[in-house]
Design an enzyme around this catalytic site. Structure first.
Site, PDB file in Angstrom:
ATOM      1  N   ASP A   1      -8.457 -47.015   6.277  1.00 31.37           N
ATOM      2  CA  ASP A   1      -7.130 -46.406   6.315  1.00 31.37           C
ATOM      3  C   ASP A   1      -6.475 -46.639   7.677  1.00 31.37           C
ATOM      4  OD1 ASP A   1      -5.044 -44.411   5.278  1.00 31.37           O
ATOM      5  OD2 ASP A   1      -5.736 -43.418   7.102  1.00 31.37           O
TER       6      ASP A   1
ATOM      7  N   GLU B   1      -9.068 -49.617   0.499  1.00 34.61           N
ATOM      8  CA  GLU B   1      -9.111 -49.245   1.915  1.00 34.61           C
ATOM      9  C   GLU B   1     -10.524 -49.413   2.473  1.00 34.61           C
ATOM     10  OE1 GLU B   1      -5.568 -46.018   2.662  1.00 34.61           O
ATOM     11  OE2 GLU B   1      -7.519 -45.256   2.001  1.00 34.61           O
TER      12      GLU B   1
END
Length: 229
Positions: free
Chosen positions: A44, A116
């Site tokens: 992320d 991610e």
């Protein structure tokens, strides 16, 4: 179905030196204790850095607010899930039996989280430049299709602006229901505009997403009511 290493080489253009990192990135918590959650956390951050750099270079004259909206759109769960779908990432996931039966390999939240995690795995395996290259390759086409920055304001922001323009009080949000296990909860939230006598509900995998969905429905209600003869 391609083996995970061949999948990464063919679909992402990246070959892992340490395949165990890729294996972890593709393992859902329902399948093993050693899963993608830590890599998702790292990915992320890598994603936000890479996309911030991309929009900064792509829109050299854009103010900070517009850059933030472009970045938020590109790192949203919807965009990530769409990118994961194009990659066939769901077919590579290792899921527990319950998630397999419920179609977890198609669930947008799982696809976005796993993608991610893959970004995080690439960063650990090869460094920031390979991760940036993969991310830009996946999202640059979507960047070109983004609308004007003003159209990218989230539903809660747009609703607030609509109400303020009409001299009305801000909406009130509440969480009406939370279901599911602690690691995978589902929220139902409501949005109320007392002065208009309107109340809408929305659902999502987080409180924020549920509130955004409720705000979006409230916007639709207000526009529809104004269009009535």
């Amino acid at each position: 179905m391609l083996a995970s290493e061949e999948w990464a080489a063919e679909r992402l253009g990246y070959r892992f030196r340490d395949p165990a990192l890729l294996d972890a990135a593709l393992t859902h918590r329902s399948a093993a204790t050693a899963n993608y959650e830590r890599l998702e956390f790292l990915g992320d951050a890598v994603l936000n850095f890479a996309v911030a750099d991309l929009v900064f270079r792509t829109f050299p004259e854009a103010p900070e607010g517009d850059l933030s909206r472009y970045r938020s759109a590109l790192v949203s769960g919807r965009f990530l899930a769409e990118a994961a779908g194009r990659l066939g990432l769901g077919e590579q996931l290792r899921l527990g039996s319950g998630e397999l039966k419920s179609g977890g390999f198609r669930r947008s939240s799982i696809l976005a989280d796993a993608l991610e995690a893959v970004f995080g795995a690439i960063f650990l395996d090869g460094g920031v430049e390979p991760a940036r290259t993969v991310i830009e390759g996946l999202l640059s086409g979507q960047l070109e299709r983004l609308p004007e920055a003003a159209a990218l304001k989230d539903s809660k922001t747009r609703l607030q602006e609509v109400l303020q323009a009409r001299g009305l009080a801000l909406p009130l949000y509440s969480v009406d229901d939370v279901t599911g296990e602690p690691h995978e909860q589902w929220f139902v939230a409501s949005c109320a505009v007392a002065e208009l006598g309107l109340r809408t509900a929305g659902e999502g995998s987080s409180r924020r997403r549920a509130e955004q969905a409720a705000a979006g429905r409230m916007l639709e209600r207000i526009v529809a009511d104004e269009e009535l003869p």
